[in-house]
Design an enzyme around this catalytic site. Structure first.
Site, PDB file in Angstrom:
ATOM      1  N   LYS A  22       0.836  -1.214   0.000  1.00  0.00           N
ATOM      2  CA  LYS A  22       0.000   0.000   0.000  1.00  0.00           C
ATOM      3  C   LYS A  22       0.867   1.260   0.000  1.00  0.00           C
ATOM      4  CE  LYS A  22      -1.784   1.626   4.053  1.00  0.00           C
ATOM      5  NZ  LYS A  22      -1.454   3.040   4.229  1.00  0.00           N
ATOM      6  N   ASN A  23       1.886   1.283   0.881  1.00  0.00           N
ATOM      7  CA  ASN A  23       2.676   2.507   1.037  1.00  0.00           C
ATOM      8  C   ASN A  23       3.639   2.743  -0.125  1.00  0.00           C
ATOM      9  OD1 ASN A  23       1.309   3.007   3.341  1.00  0.00           O
ATOM     10  ND2 ASN A  23       3.010   2.582   4.752  1.00  0.00           N
ATOM     11  N   CYS A 125      -4.309  13.281  13.195  1.00  0.00           N
ATOM     12  CA  CYS A 125      -4.998  12.010  13.049  1.00  0.00           C
ATOM     13  C   CYS A 125      -4.809  11.250  14.344  1.00  0.00           C
ATOM     14  CB  CYS A 125      -4.475  11.233  11.850  1.00  0.00           C
ATOM     15  SG  CYS A 125      -2.875  10.524  12.108  1.00  0.00           S
ATOM     16  N   ARG A 130       0.927  14.984  13.204  1.00  0.00           N
ATOM     17  CA  ARG A 130       1.395  14.726  11.841  1.00  0.00           C
ATOM     18  C   ARG A 130       1.337  15.942  10.902  1.00  0.00           C
ATOM     19  NH1 ARG A 130      -0.678   8.894   9.916  1.00  0.00           N
ATOM     20  NH2 ARG A 130       1.228   8.876   8.729  1.00  0.00           N
ATOM     21  N   LEU A 134       7.617  19.839   6.722  1.00  0.00           N
ATOM     22  CA  LEU A 134       8.829  19.438   5.972  1.00  0.00           C
ATOM     23  C   LEU A 134       8.561  19.422   4.461  1.00  0.00           C
ATOM     24  CD1 LEU A 134      10.106  18.819   8.683  1.00  0.00           C
ATOM     25  CD2 LEU A 134      10.716  16.568   7.848  1.00  0.00           C
ATOM     26  N   ASP A 315       5.115   0.885  11.964  1.00  0.00           N
ATOM     27  CA  ASP A 315       3.889   0.225  11.487  1.00  0.00           C
ATOM     28  C   ASP A 315       3.777  -1.233  11.944  1.00  0.00           C
ATOM     29  OD1 ASP A 315       3.082   2.540  10.291  1.00  0.00           O
ATOM     30  OD2 ASP A 315       3.471   1.916   8.228  1.00  0.00           O
ATOM     31  N   ILE A 337       8.579   7.380  16.629  1.00  0.00           N
ATOM     32  CA  ILE A 337       8.154   8.106  15.419  1.00  0.00           C
ATOM     33  C   ILE A 337       6.879   8.931  15.656  1.00  0.00           C
ATOM     34  CG2 ILE A 337       7.567   7.889  12.949  1.00  0.00           C
ATOM     35  CD1 ILE A 337      10.290   6.722  13.353  1.00  0.00           C
ATOM     36  N   ARG A 407      -8.545  -0.218   5.266  1.00  0.00           N
ATOM     37  CA  ARG A 407      -7.661   0.749   4.604  1.00  0.00           C
ATOM     38  C   ARG A 407      -6.357   0.072   4.178  1.00  0.00           C
ATOM     39  NH1 ARG A 407      -6.048   5.487   7.987  1.00  0.00           N
ATOM     40  NH2 ARG A 407      -4.838   5.699   6.091  1.00  0.00           N
TER      41      ARG A 407
HETATM   42  C1  UD1 Z   1       4.588   6.981   6.211  1.00  0.00           C
HETATM   43  C2  UD1 Z   1       3.714   5.755   6.105  1.00  0.00           C
HETATM   44  C3  UD1 Z   1       3.214   5.340   7.484  1.00  0.00           C
HETATM   45  C4  UD1 Z   1       4.399   5.153   8.441  1.00  0.00           C
HETATM   46  C5  UD1 Z   1       5.295   6.393   8.446  1.00  0.00           C
HETATM   47  C6  UD1 Z   1       6.561   6.195   9.258  1.00  0.00           C
HETATM   48  C7  UD1 Z   1       2.707   5.991   3.908  1.00  0.00           C
HETATM   49  C8  UD1 Z   1       1.499   6.263   3.102  1.00  0.00           C
HETATM   50  N1  UD1 Z   1       2.583   6.074   5.241  1.00  0.00           N
HETATM   51  O1  UD1 Z   1       3.779   8.027   6.738  1.00  0.00           O
HETATM   52  O2  UD1 Z   1       2.488   4.124   7.345  1.00  0.00           O
HETATM   53  O3  UD1 Z   1       3.901   4.941   9.740  1.00  0.00           O
HETATM   54  O4  UD1 Z   1       5.694   6.707   7.090  1.00  0.00           O
HETATM   55  O5  UD1 Z   1       7.262   5.088   8.803  1.00  0.00           O
HETATM   56  O6  UD1 Z   1       3.758   5.687   3.376  1.00  0.00           O
HETATM   57  N2  UD1 Z   1       6.490  14.875  10.320  1.00  0.00           N
HETATM   58  C9  UD1 Z   1       6.546  16.234  10.602  1.00  0.00           C
HETATM   59  N3  UD1 Z   1       6.498  17.102   9.540  1.00  0.00           N
HETATM   60  C10 UD1 Z   1       6.367  16.698   8.252  1.00  0.00           C
HETATM   61  C11 UD1 Z   1       6.320  15.303   7.984  1.00  0.00           C
HETATM   62  C12 UD1 Z   1       6.400  14.425   9.046  1.00  0.00           C
HETATM   63  O7  UD1 Z   1       6.649  16.637  11.747  1.00  0.00           O
HETATM   64  O8  UD1 Z   1       6.299  17.536   7.343  1.00  0.00           O
HETATM   65  C13 UD1 Z   1       6.591  13.910  11.443  1.00  0.00           C
HETATM   66  C14 UD1 Z   1       5.346  13.029  11.575  1.00  0.00           C
HETATM   67  O9  UD1 Z   1       4.330  13.658  12.343  1.00  0.00           O
HETATM   68  C15 UD1 Z   1       5.925  11.819  12.263  1.00  0.00           C
HETATM   69  C16 UD1 Z   1       7.323  11.699  11.641  1.00  0.00           C
HETATM   70  O10 UD1 Z   1       7.617  12.986  11.130  1.00  0.00           O
HETATM   71  O11 UD1 Z   1       6.027  12.008  13.635  1.00  0.00           O
HETATM   72  C17 UD1 Z   1       7.469  10.676  10.535  1.00  0.00           C
HETATM   73  O12 UD1 Z   1       6.420  10.860   9.611  1.00  0.00           O
HETATM   74  P1  UD1 Z   1       6.560  10.464   8.070  1.00  0.00           P
HETATM   75  O13 UD1 Z   1       7.762   9.630   7.868  1.00  0.00           O
HETATM   76  O14 UD1 Z   1       6.428  11.706   7.274  1.00  0.00           O
HETATM   77  O15 UD1 Z   1       5.263   9.579   7.896  1.00  0.00           O
HETATM   78  P2  UD1 Z   1       4.277   9.534   6.656  1.00  0.00           P
HETATM   79  O16 UD1 Z   1       5.014   9.757   5.394  1.00  0.00           O
HETATM   80  O17 UD1 Z   1       3.090  10.372   6.954  1.00  0.00           O
END
Ligand code: UD1
Length: 428
Positions: A22-23, A125, A130, A134, A315, A337, A407
Site C-alpha cells: 500500500k505505502n 490524526c 502529523r 517538511l 507500522d 516516530i 484501509r
Molecule cells: C509513512 C507511512 C506510514 C508510516 C510512516 C513512518 C505511507 C502512506 N505512510 O507516513 O504508514 O507509519 O511513514 O514510517 O507511506 N512529520 C513532521 N512534519 C512533516 C512530515 C512528518 O513533523 O512535514 C513527522 C510526523 O508527524 C511523524 C514523523 O515525522 O512524527 C514521521 O512521519 P513520516 O515519515 O512523514 O510519515 P508519513 O510519510 O506520513
C-alpha cells in the site's frame, strides 16, 4: 458496518499470499501526474486507501482504468492504468485528504508539472498531529510560493521549480517522496539529504527512473536528482507489502503456527525478522517467500525501539506488542516516530494483557493467557494487533470499527481463515 468475530486457539498452518505494498502504491500512483503518457502499475492491492487515491486522481482529471486480473485468485495483483495527459483540476479537497493523509503526495507532482497546486491541510490524526511542514519548506526551497489559507495549501511556481540542496531536519517518508517526485521535473540538480531510506522510496525511485528520471542514491540518506523537462510513461510492478508480511509473520508466531508468506521479501524486514528470531521464532527464507514457524512452547520477551528504516518499523509496533503480551518476561516497547501510537494498549489490557505506558515507552509483562472481549479498533495497525491477540485468546473476540482495517489489509479474514483461523466478518 462490519465487525470481525474470532474464536481463539487455532494453530495457523498453510500459505498466505502477500499483496502489493500500500505505502509503495500510493506515491507510485501520485507519480502518474508527472507524465503526459500513461503509467501502468501491477500488483496493486485492493484496499480502501487505494480507492481513495483512485478517487482523488480521478477528480483531478486523470483517466483511470483497472484490470482486475489476478494470477493467484482473489483480488490481489490487479493492474491500474493512469493517464494524466490532461488533468483539469489542481486541487485536492478536504474530504479526500481528511480520509487519507497520503493524498498530500499529489502536491509535489502537480506543482512540478503545472506550476500550481491546492491541497487541503491533512490536520491531525489518531496517532498524532502529523504536520506537513517538511514537505512545504522543501518545496519552498525548490522555488515554490506557499500560501496557507482556509485550511488549504496553495502552492505556485509559475516559472517552474529549481533544483537545490535540501537537508531534512529529521527523516520523513512522505516529505522525501513528495520532493523526490517534484525534483524530477525541476531545473538542474536537487540533492536530498537525510532522506528516508524505506524500500517504498527505492520502489518510487525505480519507477521514476523507468519513466526517464535521473536519480542516484535511493535507499541511502542522500539522493541526487537531475531534473528533466518531461517524463515518459511505463509499466511497473509494485513491491510486496512488508507490513502485511510482518503482520502474518506474527499471526504464525502467536499461534505457534507454520506459515509460508508467499511472495514476501526477507530483505525489506531484516530488523523485524531478527527480533522475531530472538523471541524464539524460526524465520526461513525459501524460494517462494519467507516461512515463519514457531516450534518452542514459550516466546521470549524482547525490547523494541521503532526507528526509520532500516530500524524496526513503527507500522509493526502494535502487532509486536500483541506478541509480547503473551511472551515470557518483560518487554519494553519504545515508539520514537509518532507521539500517540499506543491506542491499542487499553484494548489489549481488556483482554488480560499487562501493559503500562509511560510517555513514549510501554512495559509489557507477558501473561500466560489472554481472554476474548469486545473491542474497538482505533487505527489501521492497532486494529490488526487486536485480531492477532484474538487469534490466541480464549473464547470469542469481537472487533468493531473494522473500516480502519480495510484501509490497509486485503481480505484479512479470508487469508487467516484459509490457514485455519476461526474468524468471520459480520455485517450489521
Ligand atoms: C509513512 C507511512 C506510514 C508510516 C510512516 C513512518 C505511507 C502512506 N505512510 O507516513 O504508514 O507509519 O511513514 O514510517 O507511506 N512529520 C513532521 N512534519 C512533516 C512530515 C512528518 O513533523 O512535514 C513527522 C510526523 O508527524 C511523524 C514523523 O515525522 O512524527 C514521521 O512521519 P513520516 O515519515 O512523514 O510519515 P508519513 O510519510 O506520513
Amino acid at each position: 458496518m462490519d465487525r470481525i468475530h474470532i474464536l481463539g486457539g487455532e494453530r495457523l498452518e498453510g500459505e498466505v499470499l502477500i499483496g502489493g505494498a500500500k505505502n509503495a502504491a500510493l506515491p507510485l500512483m501520485a507519480s502518474s501526474l508527472l507524465s503526459s503518457s500513461p503509467l501502468t502499475l501491477s500488483n496493486l492491492p485492493h484496499l480502501v486507501d487505494i480507492t481513495t487515491m483512485v478517487q482523488l486522481l480521478g477528480d483531478l482529471g486523470v483517466k483511470i482504468s483497472m484490470d482486475g486480473d489476478s494470477p493467484n485468485g482473489g483480488y490481489a495483483g490487479r493492474a491500474i492504468k493512469m493517464d494524466a495527459s490532461e488533468p483539469l483540476e489542481k486541487s485536492a479537497p478536504y474530504d479526500l485528504v481528511r480520509k487519507m493523509r497520503a493524498s498530500v503526495l499529489v502536491l509535489g507532482p502537480l506543482l512540478a508539472r503545472w506550476g500550481e497546486a491546492k491541497v487541503s491541510m491533512p490536520g491531525g490524526c489518531a496517532i498524532g498531529t502529523r504536520p506537513i511542514d517538511l514537505h512545504l519548506s522543501a518545496l519552498e526551497a525548490l522555488g515554490a510560493t506557499i500560501d496557507l489559507k482556509e485550511g488549504y495549501v496553495n502552492a505556485t511556481a509559475p516559472n517552474g521549480l529549481k533544483g537545490c540542496e535540501i537537508n531534512f531536519p529529521f527523516v520523513s517518508v512522505g516529505a522525501t517522496e513528495n520532493i523526490l517526485m517534484a525534483s524530477t521535473l525541476a531545473k538542474g540538480k536537487t540533492i536530498i539529504k537525510n532522506a528516508a531510506r524505506e524500500p517504498e522510496i527505492i520502489d518510487l525511485a525505480n519507477c521514476l527512473a523507468d519513466m526517464g528520471a535521473s536519480i542516484n542514491g535511493a535507499g541511502t540518506d542522500t539522493m541526487e536528482v537531475v531534473g528533466t523537462e518531461e517524463l515518459n510513461g511505463t509499466d511497473y510492478q509494485i513491491i510486496p507489502d512488508r507490513i502485511e508480511t510482518g503482520t502474518y509473520a506474527i499471526a504464525s508466531a502467536i499461534t505457534g503456527g507454520d506459515l509460508l508468506l508467499r511472495g514476501a521479501r526477507f530483505d525489506t524486514l531484516s530488523a523485524f525478522f531478527s527480533l522475531l528470531g530472538k523471541a524464539g521464532v524460526e524465520v526461513i527464507q525459501e524460494n517462494k517467500g519467507v516461512r515463519i514457524k514457531r516450534t518452542t512452547e514459550q516466546l521470549a520477551a524482547v525490547d523494541i525501539y521503532t526507528e526509520p528504516y532500516p530500524g524496526f518499523p513503527t507500522d509493526m509496533q502494535a502487532q509486536i506488542m500483541a506478541l509480547m503480551a503473551v511472551a515470557k518476561g518483560k518487554s519494553i516497547i519504545t515508539e520514537s516516530i509518532f507521539e500517540n501510537r499506543f491506542m491499542h494498549v487499553p484494548e489489549l489490557c481488556r483482554m488480560g494483557a499487562d501493559i503500562d505506558v509511560n510517555g513514549s515507552s510501554a512495559t509489557v509483562n507477558g501473561v500466560s493467557k489472554l481472554s476474548g472481549a469486545e473491542l474497538m479498533a482505533t487505527d489501521l495497525r492497532a486494529s490488526v494487533s487486536l485480531i492477532l491477540a484474538g487469534l490466541v485468546a480464549r473464547g470469542e473476540t469481537i472487533i468493531n470499527r473494522v473500516y480502519h482495517l480495510d484501509r490497509g489489509y486485503e481480505r484479512v479474514e479470508e487469508k487467516l481463515g484459509m490457514c485455519g483461523a476461526n474468524i468471520k466478518r459480520v455485517s450489521f
